[in-house]
Design a protein around this motif. Structure first.
Motif, PDB file in Angstrom:
ATOM      1  N   ASP A   1      -7.239   5.483   3.802  1.00 53.54           N
ATOM      2  CA  ASP A   1      -7.620   4.162   4.334  1.00 53.54           C
ATOM      3  C   ASP A   1      -9.141   4.010   4.290  1.00 53.54           C
ATOM      4  O   ASP A   1      -9.797   3.830   5.310  1.00 53.54           O
TER       5      ASP A   1
ATOM      6  N   THR B   1      -5.767   5.489  -4.615  1.00 55.48           N
ATOM      7  CA  THR B   1      -5.396   6.262  -3.433  1.00 55.48           C
ATOM      8  C   THR B   1      -4.224   7.185  -3.742  1.00 55.48           C
ATOM      9  O   THR B   1      -4.207   8.356  -3.335  1.00 55.48           O
TER      10      THR B   1
ATOM     11  N   ASP C   1      -8.696  10.481   1.598  1.00 52.23           N
ATOM     12  CA  ASP C   1      -8.837   9.402   2.576  1.00 52.23           C
ATOM     13  C   ASP C   1      -7.942   8.265   2.119  1.00 52.23           C
ATOM     14  O   ASP C   1      -8.215   7.620   1.100  1.00 52.23           O
TER      15      ASP C   1
ATOM     16  N   SER D   1     -10.899  -0.242   0.902  1.00 48.25           N
ATOM     17  CA  SER D   1      -9.527  -0.752   0.924  1.00 48.25           C
ATOM     18  C   SER D   1      -9.308  -1.672   2.124  1.00 48.25           C
ATOM     19  O   SER D   1      -8.634  -2.701   2.016  1.00 48.25           O
ATOM     20  N   ARG D   2      -9.881  -1.317   3.276  1.00 50.66           N
ATOM     21  CA  ARG D   2      -9.751  -2.198   4.447  1.00 50.66           C
ATOM     22  C   ARG D   2     -10.416  -3.543   4.171  1.00 50.66           C
ATOM     23  O   ARG D   2      -9.891  -4.595   4.543  1.00 50.66           O
TER      24      ARG D   2
ATOM     25  N   GLY E   1       0.838  -1.175   0.000  1.00 50.74           N
ATOM     26  CA  GLY E   1       0.000   0.000   0.000  1.00 50.74           C
ATOM     27  C   GLY E   1       0.880   1.234   0.000  1.00 50.74           C
ATOM     28  O   GLY E   1       2.097   1.162   0.202  1.00 50.74           O
TER      29      GLY E   1
ATOM     30  N   GLU F   1      -2.827  -4.802   8.017  1.00 50.88           N
ATOM     31  CA  GLU F   1      -3.588  -4.234   9.137  1.00 50.88           C
ATOM     32  C   GLU F   1      -4.780  -5.082   9.551  1.00 50.88           C
ATOM     33  O   GLU F   1      -5.202  -5.035  10.708  1.00 50.88           O
TER      34      GLU F   1
ATOM     35  N   SER G   1       5.907  -0.995   5.183  1.00 49.14           N
ATOM     36  CA  SER G   1       4.712  -0.351   5.708  1.00 49.14           C
ATOM     37  C   SER G   1       5.133   0.923   6.423  1.00 49.14           C
ATOM     38  O   SER G   1       6.229   1.003   6.994  1.00 49.14           O
TER      39      SER G   1
ATOM     40  N   VAL H   1      -3.529   3.887  11.600  1.00 53.43           N
ATOM     41  CA  VAL H   1      -4.593   3.003  11.136  1.00 53.43           C
ATOM     42  C   VAL H   1      -4.961   2.064  12.277  1.00 53.43           C
ATOM     43  O   VAL H   1      -4.199   1.872  13.216  1.00 53.43           O
TER      44      VAL H   1
ATOM     45  N   GLN I   1      -1.452   6.963   7.809  1.00 54.66           N
ATOM     46  CA  GLN I   1      -2.899   6.777   7.731  1.00 54.66           C
ATOM     47  C   GLN I   1      -3.346   6.060   6.463  1.00 54.66           C
ATOM     48  O   GLN I   1      -4.540   5.991   6.180  1.00 54.66           O
ATOM     49  N   ALA I   2      -2.414   5.512   5.692  1.00 53.49           N
ATOM     50  CA  ALA I   2      -2.788   4.761   4.492  1.00 53.49           C
ATOM     51  C   ALA I   2      -2.982   3.288   4.820  1.00 53.49           C
ATOM     52  O   ALA I   2      -2.344   2.741   5.731  1.00 53.49           O
ATOM     53  N   THR I   3      -3.862   2.627   4.076  1.00 45.15           N
ATOM     54  CA  THR I   3      -4.120   1.195   4.254  1.00 45.15           C
ATOM     55  C   THR I   3      -2.825   0.403   4.161  1.00 45.15           C
ATOM     56  O   THR I   3      -2.025   0.597   3.243  1.00 45.15           O
TER      57      THR I   3
END
Length: 755
Positions: free
Chosen positions: A368, A143, A366, A372-373, A109, A553, A418, A434, A114-116
């Protein structure tokens, strides 16, 4: 996004009017805020990277902005506005209003706060699901575009050759077909969002001696051609528009200075017309590490001649040293024009040269989003590999002792690229960014849980192990969560620059596992690792073994789903688990004499082989058949039929291996040439049809060219590289054929439910 074509009039017009300084500026990058970023690149501090004088750096324009989000924690909306502000400054500063390309890492990612955080590439390989990986790539790309990022430095297409290498966690697996299949899917997804995918690391990086990062590479032309290059060829065909060089030298020639690799093979043979970007500081390393350049100007000339268009991450060689070399006549201006034309053409494709281009973000950013989650969770669930099982799923209401250094640690599911691991560790006061539950938290939703760490990944004491034993003795079942601490350049046990001397579990973890096994309670081992480890001493005493290769995550949630039985485990190993360290390095691609023999006392047979994985609902294999002959210029149709005899859906990965008993050179005993992930409904029957082109049998012969030979071959079809269900013998008929870059690299396939 425009298609790749010959440089348009806009590019030719710009080239004709640009000064040498303006041209060279397009080959440069600047790294703002790098002094705050910590050690995220090799020899970063040795390169004397200093705070950037932004105005001075952009007076002639600039080619790229380096890691506006991935250098330090940046609130996404503020970051997007800051990128737009920088772009306006760049456009106003240069005569032609040319903006910069913005690049970021995106291996798990977008590497941004704060990104997935998606599962690691080994997880992608474990899914055997290119469709899902393509969706992930598209989500990552979308994203990135909302944040104003144009280029992603992924995927890593290095084929695993030595598990001791720290960057195994960044790879997709040990098989070139699987790496090309899954890596190509990621490329299609990222490029579909208008983001330039960058293939890493071209080529040979993963074959370094003893698995040491940056180590010398001494491989033959066949290993390069038949193992290491096919994934790059596949991903180029899937639309990748950029390539990054490997750091290593092969037989004394660093990839960054290898014209035969970066121009003759990549450009002339493969027809690649995108950009080649330098891995961070790789051009400087020609002088400082490889010792083939006396000065920075010499290094610049070597890299330009080889085919590197853009220097990353900041200006060292492609600045004043290069300008001086041009003035002295040691670097031909034609090399500058060649590289600048490629850079400007790519900017034109991205719309950056349009008169109406605006760098402003379209709306709130945004990084995340819920979609995407959800995708990260799906991929994590499909990637978890059940290696062995006598007890799962866990009984409802069981009292669990959840033990181990990875059991209650949020970073345990995250790879070294990550954001929390790559950058966040240098900013301990900044929140994770996240939601990432731990295994303890995820299991507590279903079970009564007692937690004991036992020991950290490295270090620990006897008291901690005794505490874990006490917790185990009071439980119905023990879930022991062991693995790696990911990091960079020695800060972890897995990750870039975190190579290992052997494949024993790090620290006192094996001792902890033995102590818990000594209680006599059933033990489920959960591995959160960046590489396979040697667990053969404990395997036959474990009630079950699950492997999650840094599943992101949502990884702990996915593990709880599998342990409880809500989700049927369906991952398959993209890398083999060694039985003993002495049998390594070895992959399943070995020829006969690379396997167990009576002329050596070392047995390289893996504990768990490539392609292995169990489920709770085994599938019944009914039949496999194909035509008896296969034209050397044609297609063989292979059909495999499966049935699900259970009252819940079941998943199988059909794997097709080629065995070529007689060839012109020594060949692997078998090699994957097709696979299909198939989910069957309760009571359902499905037939999978593969159309296998004869090009899939090609190899590099004595002539140095890839060839398709007539003669007898076998198709071995099964559940893994050792668990074969059917073996079909057939004859390749017709003349020998020589094939090139245009050869067929993948089969076509269809899975059809039948009554």
């Amino acid at each position: 996004m425009r298609p790749a074509v010959e440089p348009p009039d806009r590019v030719r017009d710009l080239l004709a009017r640009m000064t040498v300084e303006e041209k060279v500026a397009q080959l440069q990058s600047i790294w703002v805020g790098v002094d705050e970023g910590g050690g995220v690149a090799p020899h970063q501090h040795d390169m004397a990277v200093e705070p950037v004088d932004f105005d001075a750096s952009i007076k002639h324009g600039i080619g790229q902005l380096t890691r506006a989000f991935g250098t330090r924690p940046v609130e996404p909306n503020l970051g997007a506005r800051a990128v737009a502000r920088s772009q306006r400054q760049i456009m106003e500063a240069n005569r032609f209003g040319i903006p910069a390309m913005v690049h970021e890492e995106c291996l798990t990612g977008l590497t941004a706060w704060q990104a997935t955080i998606f599962p690691s590439p080994l997880c992608w390989g474990a899914t055997f699901d290119p469709v899902l990986v393509e969706h992930m790539g598209a989500a990552i790309g979308q994203t990135m575009r909302t944040a104003g990022v144009h280029q992603g430095l992924a995927p890593v297409l290095d084929v695993v050759r030595d598990l001791r290498w720290g960057r195994v966690e960044e790879t997709i697996g040990e098989d070139p077909f699987l790496v090309g299949l899954i890596g190509g899917a990621y490329v299609r997804g990222l490029e579909s969002a208008g983001v330039v995918a960058t293939l890493k690391h071209f080529a040979g990086y993963s074959s370094s001696r003893a698995g040491r990062n940056f180590g010398p590479v001494s491989i033959g032309p066949r290993e390069l051609a038949d193992v290491l290059l096919p994934p790059f060829e596949a991903a180029l065909k899937d639309g990748a528009r950029s390539v990054m060089n490997a750091y290593t030298d092969n037989d004394g020639v660093p990839a960054a200075a290898d014209e035969s690799l970066l121009t003759q093979r990549l450009r002339d043979e493969y027809g690649f017309d995108g950009t080649v970007v330098a891995d961070y500081f790789a051009i400087s390393f020609l002088q400082t590490l490889h010792g083939i350049a006396q000065t920075a100007a010499d290094a610049a000339g070597l890299a330009l001649r080889a085919g590197i268009d853009v220097e990353l991450p900041t200006v060292n060689c492609y600045g004043e040293p290069l300008l001086a070399a041009i003035d002295a006549g040691t670097v031909d201006i034609g090399l500058i024009d060649r590289a600048v034309s490629r850079v400007l053409t790519q900017k034109w494709q991205l719309g950056l040269l349009d008169d109406d281009y605006s760098p402003e973000p379209d709306g709130p950013v945004d990084l995340d989003p819920a979609a995407s989650r959800a995708l990260a969770l799906d991929l994590a669930r499909q990637s978890i590999v059940l290696l062995q099982n006598d007890i799962l799923p866990l009984s409802p209401g069981a009292r669990l002792a959840v033990i181990g250094p990875r059991a209650d640690e949020r970073h345990a599911v995250m790879g070294c690229y990550s954001f929390p691991v790559h950058v966040g560790v240098h900013h301990p006061d900044v929140p994770l960014g996240v939601s990432a539950p731990t295994v303890v938290e995820a299991l507590s939703n279903d079970y009564t849980v007692t937690y004991a760490q036992g020991c950290p990944v490295l270090g620990g004491d006897d008291a901690g192990i005794a505490e874990a034993v006490a917790a185990a003795e009071d439980a119905d079942c023990c879930v022991v969560v062991l693995g790696d601490r990911t990091g960079m350049f020695g800060a972890g046990t897995s990750g870039e620059g975190c190579d290992v001397a052997d494949l024993r579990l790090p620290g006192r973890q094996e001792e902890l596992l033995e102590a818990v096994l000594g209680t006599g309670k059933p033990v489920v081992l959960v591995l959160l690792v960046g590489r396979p480890y040697e667990i053969s001493r404990q395997a036959d005493r474990l009630a079950a073994i699950l492997c999650g290769f840094l599943p992101g995550e949502e990884g702990s949630t996915a593990l709880a789903d599998v342990l409880s039985g809500r989700v049927d485990p369906s991952g398959r190993l993209p890398v083999s688990f060694p039985r003993t360290g002495a049998g390594h390095p070895s992959t399943y691609l070995a020829p006969s004499l690379g396997r167990r023999t009576d002329v050596s006392s070392v047995d390289p047979t893996p504990l768990f082989p490539f392609g292995h994985g169990l489920g709770y609902t085994p599938v019944t294999w009914l039949d496999a058949d194909c035509s008896p002959s296969w034209p050397t210029d044609g297609v063989c149709r292979l059909s495999v039929t499966l049935r699900n005899d259970h009252d819940r859906p079941a998943t199988e990965v059909v794997q097709v291996y080629l065995h070529d008993p007689v060839a012109e050179v020594v060949r692997p005993v078998q090699q994957l040439i097709a696979c299909s992930r198939v989910t069957l409904p309760p009571g359902g029957t499905t037939r999978v049809d593969f159309d296998l082109h004869a090009d899939l049998t090609c190899y590099t012969g004595l002539s140095g060219r890839r060839q398709v030979d007539p003669g007898t071959v076998e198709l071995r079809i099964g559940r893994s590289s050792v668990d074969m269900v059917s073996t079909l013998s057939l004859e390749l008929t017709g003349p020998r054929r020589y094939v090139g870059f245009d050869r067929v690299l993948r089969p076509t396939q269809v899975a059809m439910p039948i009554a």
